[in-house]
Enzyme design. Structure first.
Site, PDB file in Angstrom:
ATOM      1  N   GLU A 230       0.810  -1.228   0.000  1.00  0.00           N
ATOM      2  CA  GLU A 230       0.000   0.000   0.000  1.00  0.00           C
ATOM      3  C   GLU A 230       0.835   1.267   0.000  1.00  0.00           C
ATOM      4  O   GLU A 230       1.711   1.463   0.850  1.00  0.00           O
ATOM      5  CB  GLU A 230      -0.938   0.019   1.223  1.00  0.00           C
ATOM      6  CG  GLU A 230      -1.865   1.219   1.255  1.00  0.00           C
ATOM      7  CD  GLU A 230      -2.929   1.132   2.342  1.00  0.00           C
ATOM      8  OE1 GLU A 230      -3.768   2.058   2.433  1.00  0.00           O
ATOM      9  OE2 GLU A 230      -2.925   0.148   3.108  1.00  0.00           O
ATOM     10  N   LYS A 246      -8.789  -0.607   0.956  1.00  0.00           N
ATOM     11  CA  LYS A 246      -9.824  -1.101   1.864  1.00  0.00           C
ATOM     12  C   LYS A 246     -10.689  -2.056   1.072  1.00  0.00           C
ATOM     13  O   LYS A 246     -11.177  -1.710  -0.007  1.00  0.00           O
ATOM     14  CB  LYS A 246     -10.678   0.026   2.450  1.00  0.00           C
ATOM     15  CG  LYS A 246     -10.116   0.626   3.720  1.00  0.00           C
ATOM     16  CD  LYS A 246     -10.026  -0.403   4.826  1.00  0.00           C
ATOM     17  CE  LYS A 246      -9.150   0.079   5.952  1.00  0.00           C
ATOM     18  NZ  LYS A 246      -8.799  -1.023   6.861  1.00  0.00           N
TER      19      LYS A 246
END
Length: 424
Positions: A230, A246
């Protein structure tokens, strides 16, 4: 503010990763290694021979960070811990923590790799010559992979299955009472492994489980092994990009229906939308008015036998701000705190029995006032060279319709490549 470039060569990704491993083995080099094919793919960077460092403490100010990064030439490489983010947000903790709040370094030489081009940058010609000779002789080194050690000892969890599921239920109570509407809850996984070779473990994970933000860093007796997929924040000539993740779906065999199963899930979609809104707010104060916008919402990529959903949040850095203004105002990243950020972090501090430390902090490469890249330090482990304890962490986002059993299963799925190293 770049070191003079004195050497370049064309090599492939596997050759570069091998060369970086040799630099870490022979020169205690530190590195951020990326991989092809990911939305957060970045430039790979290796720092050789630190010449100056900043160890971040409780008293370190943003102005001191800026002075270290911007007042002398050359890129800055290192980490800033989640615990420093708590300090920025005014959240106290009494939990023991034996790690710096951050550690930044500048180096005699920078080795970088992008688009199959290797570059050495240094003001020390003899070091450039040494590195060039090492690259030329690389084929003479054995290509045999070094074993990282025996199977690890039985694992200990700061929150076991029952403890984690109870933490989810307590989080749901906080959500229903209006204190948070999404919260990231984590557990720490620990092994005692006196025969572990942490660098060999790092290179094995990098080879077998590629991701865009691998990092190997040294801080005193600690070794940091980050395998993050990420991006937190990138700034390139003032253009800002955040790519919050997410939404997670584990798979054994990837099928066309798996993408739809993830993107069509109301729960997973709500998780992403909440965090995207938070990130937009976090970067807006340091971006030109009207420049913040979202692209590729609910995009999906695969990593570690997981499908991950993400979005691209763009902006334009204001001319009177620099990348550290942006970074510190948005830190820690919303995807690993929750919404609202401060309230969620206060609840995390109550619910989690461990200190996060570098976990959920950020690995950074800072070039100058308007150029940097940084990860969210998830899928990250630390190894203590004195106690021989390997700590890894995993967590999941909790929302109002979360199921405690499934959230624990998702958390363990994110830890799978570390769990596979030893007995459970």
């Amino acid at each position: 503010m770049h070191l003079p470039c004195t050497f370049s060569a064309s090599i492939n990704q596997a050759q570069f990763d091998r060369f970086a491993g040799l630099l870490a083995r022979d020169f205690d080099a530190e590195m951020i290694l990326s991989a092809d094919g990911y939305p957060a793919q970045t430039r790979s960077v290796v720092g050789v021979y630190p010449i100056t460092e900043l160890i971040i403490t409780e008293t370190t100010t943003p102005e001191q960070l800026k002075g270290f990064c911007f007042d002398s030439p050359g890129p800055t490489l290192g980490f800033i811990s989640y615990t420093y983010g708590m300090k920025l947000r005014g959240i106290a903790s009494s939990k023991p923590y034996d790690f710096p709040l951050g550690h930044l370094k500048k180096y005699k030489a920078i080795v970088s790799f992008e688009n199959e081009k290797l570059t050495f940058s240094s003001s020390h010609q003899t070091l450039i010559d040494t590195l060039s000779e090492m690259l030329g002789n690389m084929s003479a080194h054995s290509d045999t992979q070094i074993d990282y050690g025996p199977t690890l000892s039985r694992m200990k969890k700061s929150l076991d299955k029952n403890g984690y599921e109870d933490g989810v239920r307590r989080t749901l109570e906080y959500i229903r009472s209006g204190h948070t509407y999404q919260l990231n809850l984590s557990t720490r996984l620990s092994w005692h492994c006196p025969e572990l070779n942490p660098l060999a473990l790092f290179t094995t994970l990098c080879r077998e489980h590629p991701a865009p933000f691998y990092a190997w860093l040294i801080s005193g007796q600690k070794r940091i092994l980050s395998t993050s997929p990420e991006r937190f924040l990138a700034v390139r000539d003032g253009h800002v990009l955040s790519q919050p993740i997410k939404g997670t779906l584990r798979f054994d065999v990837l099928t066309p229906d798996a993408h739809r199963q993830l993107t069509d899930s109301p729960k997973e979609s709500a998780e992403l939308s909440m965090i995207v809104d938070l990130v937009r707010n976090d970067i807006s104060a340091n971006c030109d008015y009207g420049s913040v916008h979202v692209k590729n919402h609910k995009s999906v990529f695969a990593v570690d036998n997981l499908l991950q959903m993400y979005a691209d949040v763009h902006g334009t850095l204001r001319t009177d701000k620099d990348c550290l203004d942006l970074f510190l105002d948005a830190f820690p990243g919303g995807s690993i705190t929750g919404c609202p950020k401060k309230s969620s972090m206060e609840i995390i501090e109550r619910l989690e029995p461990h200190s996060r430390g570098i976990y959920c902090g950020s690995i950074v490469i800072i070039e100058d006032e308007r150029n940097m890249d940084s990860s969210i330090a998830i899928r990250t482990a630390t190894f203590d060279m004195k106690t021989h304890v390997l700590d890894s962490y995993a967590g999941s986002g909790i929302v109002v319709d979360s199921d405690p059993v499934r959230e624990y299963q998702e958390t363990m799925a994110k830890a799978e490549k570390f769990l596979a190293l030893g007995e459970s």
